[in-house]
Every structure is written in structure tokens, then in C-alpha cells.
Design a protein around this motif. Structure first.
Motif, mmCIF file in Angstrom:
data_model
loop_
_atom_site.group_PDB
_atom_site.id
_atom_site.type_symbol
_atom_site.label_atom_id
_atom_site.label_comp_id
_atom_site.label_asym_id
_atom_site.label_seq_id
_atom_site.Cartn_x
_atom_site.Cartn_y
_atom_site.Cartn_z
ATOM 1 N N UNK A 69 0.938 -1.311 0.094
ATOM 2 C CA UNK A 69 -0.012 0.064 -0.057
ATOM 3 C C UNK A 69 0.731 1.357 0.106
ATOM 4 N N UNK A 126 0.484 5.497 1.143
ATOM 5 C CA UNK A 126 -0.278 6.324 1.881
ATOM 6 C C UNK A 126 0.059 7.850 1.756
ATOM 7 N N UNK A 166 -5.633 10.798 1.613
ATOM 8 C CA UNK A 166 -6.046 9.868 0.646
ATOM 9 C C UNK A 166 -6.155 8.439 1.044
ATOM 10 N N UNK A 167 -5.678 8.397 2.415
ATOM 11 C CA UNK A 167 -5.650 6.950 3.225
ATOM 12 C C UNK A 167 -4.811 6.056 2.388
ATOM 13 N N UNK A 168 -5.024 4.697 2.736
ATOM 14 C CA UNK A 168 -4.267 3.628 2.399
ATOM 15 C C UNK A 168 -4.700 3.152 0.913
ATOM 16 N N UNK A 215 -4.166 0.444 -2.403
ATOM 17 C CA UNK A 215 -3.435 -0.791 -2.535
ATOM 18 C C UNK A 215 -2.639 -0.691 -3.858
#
Lengths: 111, 111
Positions: free
Chosen positions: B35, B37, B41-43, B45
Motif C-alpha cells: 500500500x 499512504x 487519501x488513506x491507504x 492498494x
């Protein structure tokens, strides 16, 4: 996408209770995880719900409603160290069990 | 020793350079993930692998490649690094029945 929705930021007072809500898409849903992440560190596991209802673990509890596509994380007796991001992560896809992460809720605990 | 180890912890590289981020695990999990980060935007994949012969693209695989050298090792390569690949990168593992265990992260800066 899985349309994960959680508040961007929250503020609470030390010793208080705070509830962080999360909604997600229900199609293909398996279960839901909550992770805690301090700034610059790895996410750490908090809870996992697969059935409807409340799971309690010490100061933290997590609730799930599968039909509503809704979960919340409840933090009691807040401490300063609880200041962190809280990530809602539903899993999808049956055997593939792939987690999708929301953008997280940044919780600030104030004295 | 940590269950999931990422190397390096920090790296600064120049635009156009090839760089490899490495991940190894001692949990015996078949499933491994990369991932990135970014703030707000968060994690997200990048790639995932369910066993040594299985490689799958995630939502943001362009500009990246991976290699699953063994059950315990999963490396991520940036063929020609660019500045917008500056991010915090996490490797994670899973047994397929529960949540993920994350490495400590690699902070990559492309100048």
C-alpha cells in the motif's frame, strides 16, 4: 469503489466518550475491521466485526449493522494517547478477503 | 524481531532512478500486500499476492512492479521514480481469515 464514508476529523476531551461512524457498501461484504494509526506509524488492529451487534474490548467497542452498511467505533475514558487516526476497513470478496481502507478519522484528544 | 519487516525505513532518491522496497515476514502468511499512504487519501492498494505464483494489480499499480521471491518475501520496485511517488509505503500480510499485519513503513522521497 466501496464508498467508505467516515468523518475526516473529530475533537474530544480527555476522559470523555467519542463515537466514530463509518458507512460502507454492502455488496460482497464479509466483515469490518477498525485500525488505529498514529502519525507516521503502521496501522494496528483494534477490532473485527462479522456479525451484527456490539463487540467490547476494554475501553474500545465496535458495532456493526450488516443490513444498514454501518459501523461505529466507541472509545471510552479517552486518554491523550488515543489521539490518532482511526481507519474503517470493510473486507470484501469471500475467499479473497480483501480489505479496503477508508481515509480515516483524525481524532484529537484535548486536556 | 518484527513479524513484518520493511527495508529501508527511509529513502531519498532522484527522479528517474530505479528503487526497490523490500518486505519480509515471519508470520507464515500466504497473502502479502503493498500500500501507499498519502495525506488525505488513506491507504491505497498497489499490488497484492496470494501465493508465490500469484500477483495481482491493485487500484494504483501504474509505475510500480512487484516480485514474490518466496512465501516470506515480497518486494516493490519503482522502475523510474517520479516526485509524485513520494509517499509512505506499507507492506502487509494476511492469513486470509482475518485482518492485516503491517510493517513499520518505508518513507520514500523522490527529488
Amino acid at each position: 469503489g466501496q464508498n467508505i464514508d467516515q468523518p475526516t476529523e473529530m475533537t474530544a476531551t480527555e476522559g470523555a466518550i467519542v463515537q466514530i461512524n463509518c458507512t460502507y457498501q454492502t455488496s460482497g461484504f464479509n466483515g469490518l475491521f477498525w485500525y488505529q494509526q498514529h502519525a507516521g506509524e503502521a496501522p494496528t488492529f483494534l477490532s473485527y466485526n462479522v456479525l451484527d451487534g456490539l463487540e467490547e474490548k476494554g475501553r474500545f467497542s465496535s458495532f456493526l449493522s450488516r443490513s444498514k452498511g454501518y459501523s461505529y467505533l466507541l472509545l471510552k475514558e479517552l486518554q491523550m494517547k488515543d489521539s490518532a487516526s482511526y481507519l474503517c476497513a470493510p473486507s470484501y470478496g469471500g475467499a479473497t478477503n480483501k480489505l479496503i481502507f477508508g481515509t480515516g478519522t483524525l481524532l484529537a484528544v484535548q486536556p | 524481531d518484527a513479524d513484518v519487516t520493511q527495508t529501508p525505513r527511509n529513502r531519498i532518491t532522484k527522479t528517474g532512478k530505479r528503487i526497490m522496497l523490500e518486505c519480509s515476514q515471519t508470520k507464515g502468511h500466504d497473502r502479502m500486500y503493498w500500500y501507499r499512504q498519502d495525506p488525505g487519501l488513506g491507504l491505497r492498494l498497489i499490488y497484492y499476492s496470494f501465493d508465490v505464483k500469484d500477483i495481482n494489480k491493485g487500484e494504483i499499480s501504474d509505475g510500480y512492479s512487484v516480485s514474490r521471491q518466496a512465501q516470506a518475501k515480497f518486494s516493490l520496485s519503482l522502475e523510474s521514480a517520479i516526485p509524485n511517488q513520494t509517499a509512505l509505503y506499507f507492506c502487509a500480510t494476511s492469513s486470509g481469515e482475518g485482518g492485516y499485519t503491517f510493517g513499520s513503513g518505508t518513507r520514500l522521497t523522490v527529488v
